[in-house]
Each structure stands twice: as C-alpha cells, then as structure tokens.
Design a protein around this motif. Structure first.
Motif, PDB file in Angstrom:
ATOM      1  N   LEU A   1      -2.230  72.092  24.994  1.00 46.15           N
ATOM      2  CA  LEU A   1      -2.118  73.067  26.072  1.00 46.15           C
ATOM      3  C   LEU A   1      -3.267  74.069  25.986  1.00 46.15           C
ATOM      4  CD1 LEU A   1      -0.700  74.478  28.425  1.00 46.15           C
ATOM      5  CD2 LEU A   1       0.758  75.655  26.735  1.00 46.15           C
ATOM      6  N   TRP A   2      -3.531  74.556  24.787  1.00 45.30           N
ATOM      7  CA  TRP A   2      -4.629  75.520  24.607  1.00 45.30           C
ATOM      8  C   TRP A   2      -5.954  74.915  25.058  1.00 45.30           C
ATOM      9  CZ3 TRP A   2      -9.148  75.041  21.893  1.00 45.30           C
ATOM     10  CH2 TRP A   2      -9.925  76.190  21.775  1.00 45.30           C
ATOM     11  N   PHE A   3      -6.191  73.647  24.727  1.00 47.17           N
ATOM     12  CA  PHE A   3      -7.450  73.011  25.111  1.00 47.17           C
ATOM     13  C   PHE A   3      -7.593  72.990  26.636  1.00 47.17           C
ATOM     14  CE2 PHE A   3     -10.177  69.537  26.333  1.00 47.17           C
ATOM     15  CZ  PHE A   3     -11.234  69.627  25.444  1.00 47.17           C
ATOM     16  N   GLU A   4      -6.536  72.573  27.342  1.00 49.25           N
ATOM     17  CA  GLU A   4      -6.637  72.513  28.799  1.00 49.25           C
ATOM     18  C   GLU A   4      -6.846  73.892  29.405  1.00 49.25           C
ATOM     19  OE1 GLU A   4      -4.102  71.161  32.755  1.00 49.25           O
ATOM     20  OE2 GLU A   4      -3.952  69.987  30.907  1.00 49.25           O
ATOM     21  N   LEU A   5      -6.092  74.882  28.919  1.00 49.42           N
ATOM     22  CA  LEU A   5      -6.261  76.237  29.446  1.00 49.42           C
ATOM     23  C   LEU A   5      -7.684  76.739  29.216  1.00 49.42           C
ATOM     24  CD1 LEU A   5      -2.907  77.908  28.293  1.00 49.42           C
ATOM     25  CD2 LEU A   5      -3.481  77.022  30.565  1.00 49.42           C
ATOM     26  N   SER A   6      -8.217  76.447  28.038  1.00 52.48           N
ATOM     27  CA  SER A   6      -9.571  76.909  27.701  1.00 52.48           C
ATOM     28  C   SER A   6     -10.621  76.224  28.570  1.00 52.48           C
ATOM     29  CB  SER A   6      -9.875  76.644  26.221  1.00 52.48           C
ATOM     30  OG  SER A   6      -8.973  77.341  25.393  1.00 52.48           O
ATOM     31  N   LEU A   7     -10.461  74.906  28.785  1.00 51.43           N
ATOM     32  CA  LEU A   7     -11.442  74.189  29.602  1.00 51.43           C
ATOM     33  C   LEU A   7     -11.333  74.610  31.066  1.00 51.43           C
ATOM     34  CD1 LEU A   7     -13.732  72.225  29.738  1.00 51.43           C
ATOM     35  CD2 LEU A   7     -12.104  70.331  29.840  1.00 51.43           C
ATOM     36  N   ARG A   8     -10.120  74.806  31.562  1.00 56.33           N
ATOM     37  CA  ARG A   8      -9.965  75.292  32.930  1.00 56.33           C
ATOM     38  C   ARG A   8     -10.634  76.656  33.092  1.00 56.33           C
ATOM     39  NH1 ARG A   8      -6.643  72.920  36.542  1.00 56.33           N
ATOM     40  NH2 ARG A   8      -5.371  71.151  35.855  1.00 56.33           N
TER      41      ARG A   8
ATOM     42  N   LYS B   1     -19.456  74.633  26.407  1.00 54.00           N
ATOM     43  CA  LYS B   1     -19.083  75.955  25.904  1.00 54.00           C
ATOM     44  C   LYS B   1     -17.818  75.913  25.052  1.00 54.00           C
ATOM     45  CE  LYS B   1     -19.342  77.965  30.029  1.00 54.00           C
ATOM     46  NZ  LYS B   1     -19.325  79.033  31.070  1.00 54.00           N
ATOM     47  N   LEU B   2     -16.984  74.915  25.278  1.00 52.79           N
ATOM     48  CA  LEU B   2     -15.731  74.810  24.530  1.00 52.79           C
ATOM     49  C   LEU B   2     -15.903  74.086  23.200  1.00 52.79           C
ATOM     50  CD1 LEU B   2     -12.704  75.252  24.300  1.00 52.79           C
ATOM     51  CD2 LEU B   2     -12.350  73.220  25.725  1.00 52.79           C
TER      52      LEU B   2
ATOM     53  N   LYS C   1      -8.811  64.797  22.780  1.00 54.73           N
ATOM     54  CA  LYS C   1      -8.899  63.806  21.703  1.00 54.73           C
ATOM     55  C   LYS C   1     -10.347  63.568  21.298  1.00 54.73           C
ATOM     56  CE  LYS C   1      -4.714  61.403  23.239  1.00 54.73           C
ATOM     57  NZ  LYS C   1      -4.191  60.181  23.925  1.00 54.73           N
ATOM     58  N   LEU C   2     -11.231  63.561  22.308  1.00 52.31           N
ATOM     59  CA  LEU C   2     -12.653  63.365  22.044  1.00 52.31           C
ATOM     60  C   LEU C   2     -13.195  64.487  21.183  1.00 52.31           C
ATOM     61  CD1 LEU C   2     -15.095  61.486  23.064  1.00 52.31           C
ATOM     62  CD2 LEU C   2     -15.575  63.358  24.649  1.00 52.31           C
ATOM     63  N   SER C   3     -12.819  65.694  21.485  1.00 49.48           N
ATOM     64  CA  SER C   3     -13.361  66.845  20.762  1.00 49.48           C
ATOM     65  C   SER C   3     -12.828  66.951  19.338  1.00 49.48           C
ATOM     66  CB  SER C   3     -13.052  68.139  21.522  1.00 49.48           C
ATOM     67  OG  SER C   3     -11.664  68.417  21.513  1.00 49.48           O
ATOM     68  N   TRP C   4     -11.637  66.382  19.108  1.00 47.75           N
ATOM     69  CA  TRP C   4     -11.032  66.493  17.783  1.00 47.75           C
ATOM     70  C   TRP C   4     -11.226  65.254  16.917  1.00 47.75           C
ATOM     71  CZ3 TRP C   4      -5.991  68.134  20.617  1.00 47.75           C
ATOM     72  CH2 TRP C   4      -6.131  69.462  21.071  1.00 47.75           C
ATOM     73  N   SER C   5     -11.753  64.173  17.518  1.00 46.34           N
ATOM     74  CA  SER C   5     -11.856  62.922  16.771  1.00 46.34           C
ATOM     75  C   SER C   5     -12.969  62.979  15.743  1.00 46.34           C
ATOM     76  CB  SER C   5     -12.104  61.755  17.731  1.00 46.34           C
ATOM     77  OG  SER C   5     -13.377  61.889  18.344  1.00 46.34           O
TER      78      SER C   5
END
Length: 284
Positions: free
Chosen positions: A43-50, A128-129, A241-245
């Motif tokens: 959820l945090w990832f989506e909020l941050s990217l949005r 930026k994220l 998933k890409l950013s954490w892999s």
C-alpha cells in the motif's frame, strides 16, 4: 473498500490529514471495488508512486517542455537521439536516470506529444521512488515514443467510473478540426484536487479541458469533447516486486514491439488496438 492483509484497513495517523496519501486512502475506502494489499508495504509503495506521478506532472506543467507532433519532436542531443519518426533513443554510455532527469532540468530543449509526456512522467515518478541504481539496472534501453514502455514497466487500462489521484484519464474530441488532428484528445493526470494535467494545455478542471478541446473542433461541430471513463494506471504490484527483488545478471531482455503510428494524443487503449492489429496481421 480498502483491505490490508485480508482485513478492512483502518485509517492510521501515518499520513497527515489533507495529504495526498490520505485523500487516496479515503477514495479507496469509499470505492465499491476492493483495493487489496498483502501488507502495508505494498500500500505504501502505491501511495508513494501515485504521489510522485502527481508531483512529476505538476513539475512538467511548470517546465519549458512544449507540445508538438512527432515530426517536430526535439530532445537534448547530449542524452537522446531523435529518430526520424519522432522517438527518443537513449544514447550509448548515458545513464537512463540522467536522461530522464534532463527532460525536467533542460526542459526548454524538449518537445513531445501528450502520450509520450505521460510515459516520461511514469519513468520520472518511479526513478524518484526507487533511486537511480535499480532504475538504471532495469531500464538500460529506454526508447520514448507514444505509449511504448519498457517491458519491466507494466501499465494497464480499463473502463470505470472510480478514479484515484495519479490515474490517467482521456479527454476525447470526436469532431476534431481535421487541420489540427493532434487535438483529437488529451491524456491527463488526475491531480486529486479536481484538476488534471495535460501536456500542451497545462493544469485545468474537467470543464476547462473540455472547453479547450472544443475550440479545436471542426467548423460547425455540435458534438462536444468529453472526459471518457477510460482509466490508465501502472501495475503497482508488479513495480513494487520489481523494486524489492534481488537483481540478477541481466544480459538480455526481450522488449515489446514499438508501434509507430504518427497519431498524436491517442489513448493507451487506442495504442493497444494498433498493437493488436499489427500482431493479428503478422500472424494471418
């Protein structure tokens, strides 16, 4: 409805009241569809990217980058090679992160149409994220043209009435002036406050966007432009998933075919229709 770990999400004090994150969470909770996340991290990832998509759109609106047709596309030659079809190829030896940032730093050197603008915003927001090291690893062969994106940057489009800040909507001008076909529509980022950013127009309300398009209709037209219910957004789960892999040696990555069409200001759905038509013709 918003669920985290299979349970309804109770708004926490993690985000300040009135912040864009709290606005997005509230819209998710009020939605008839279910937004479900395995954990708070997703959820945090989506909020941050949005949030980054919105801020990147605002940054582009303040930049010196101009709207123009593919044939008149321009880019900083230090970072990009402009093809004869109006696409931007990343030059050899250039870091993808530097090239994307340069569009905002030396913006007066750039002209592009509005679908390409959305793709640039998507890349910049993700950069930026996740930072330049993973960004440069995954996006080594950038090519900017219309809705074309690297295969590791997945987006999707659908018809629906529920919007979230950071979504991309499409304004359609069905009776566009044939002398100005590039105003057939406008891809625009929902900024979360009732306004939208569309490259070439700037930041306006729905009513103003429609008014601007209506001024580009063919003489005698009685059919107004309108905001469609087409919504486009990144596949946030895949990007998370890409950013954490754990990255492995990437010697070759298959890229999706670029469909060169020379039709400015088309929706992602229209681009996909060109792609599907080309694929069908190749196999039949």
């Amino acid at each position: 409805m918003l669920q985290v770990s299979g349970k309804p999400f109770q708004k926490s004090d993690k985000w300040e009241s009135g912040s864009i994150e709290s606005v997005i969470v509230k819209r998710m909770q009020e939605a008839k569809v279910i937004y479900s996340y395995p954990s708070l991290n997703e959820l945090w990832f989506e909020l941050s990217l949005r949030k980054n998509i919105i801020n990147s759109a605002i940054e582009m609106s303040k930049s010196g980058a101009k709207f123009h047709v593919f044939a008149a596309s321009r880019a900083n030659p230090e970072y990009w090679q402009v093809t004869n079809l109006g696409g931007f190829h990343l030059k050899n030896g250039v870091k993808p992160s530097d090239a994307i940032r340069d569009i905002f730093i030396n913006s007066s050197l750039y002209t592009f149409e509005c679908a390409t603008a959305i793709v640039i915003i998507y890349y910049y927001a993700l950069l930026k994220l996740i930072g330049e090291t993973p960004f440069n690893y995954y996006f080594q062969n950038l090519y900017l043209y219309s809705w074309h994106l690297d295969t590791d940057y997945r987006i999707y489009t659908f018809y629906g009435n529920h919007l979230l800040p950071g979504d991309v909507v499409y304004f359609y001008n069905p009776e566009v002036d044939p002398k100005q076909p590039w105003w057939r529509g406008q891809n625009a980022v929902d900024l979360g406050d009732g306004t939208y950013f569309g490259h070439g127009f700037g930041i306006w309300s729905t009513e103003k966007m429609i008014e601007l398009l209506n001024k580009r209709r063919k003489p005698g037209s009685q059919t107004s432009a309108y905001r469609t219910n087409l919504t486009t957004r990144p596949s946030f789960n895949d990007l998370a998933k890409l950013s954490w892999s754990s990255r492995v040696n990437q010697t070759f990555k298959m890229q999706s075919m670029v469909i060169h069409h020379d039709q400015c200001s088309i929706s992602y759905a229209k681009y996909l229709s060109y792609f599907n038509m080309y694929t069908y013709n190749k196999t039949n």
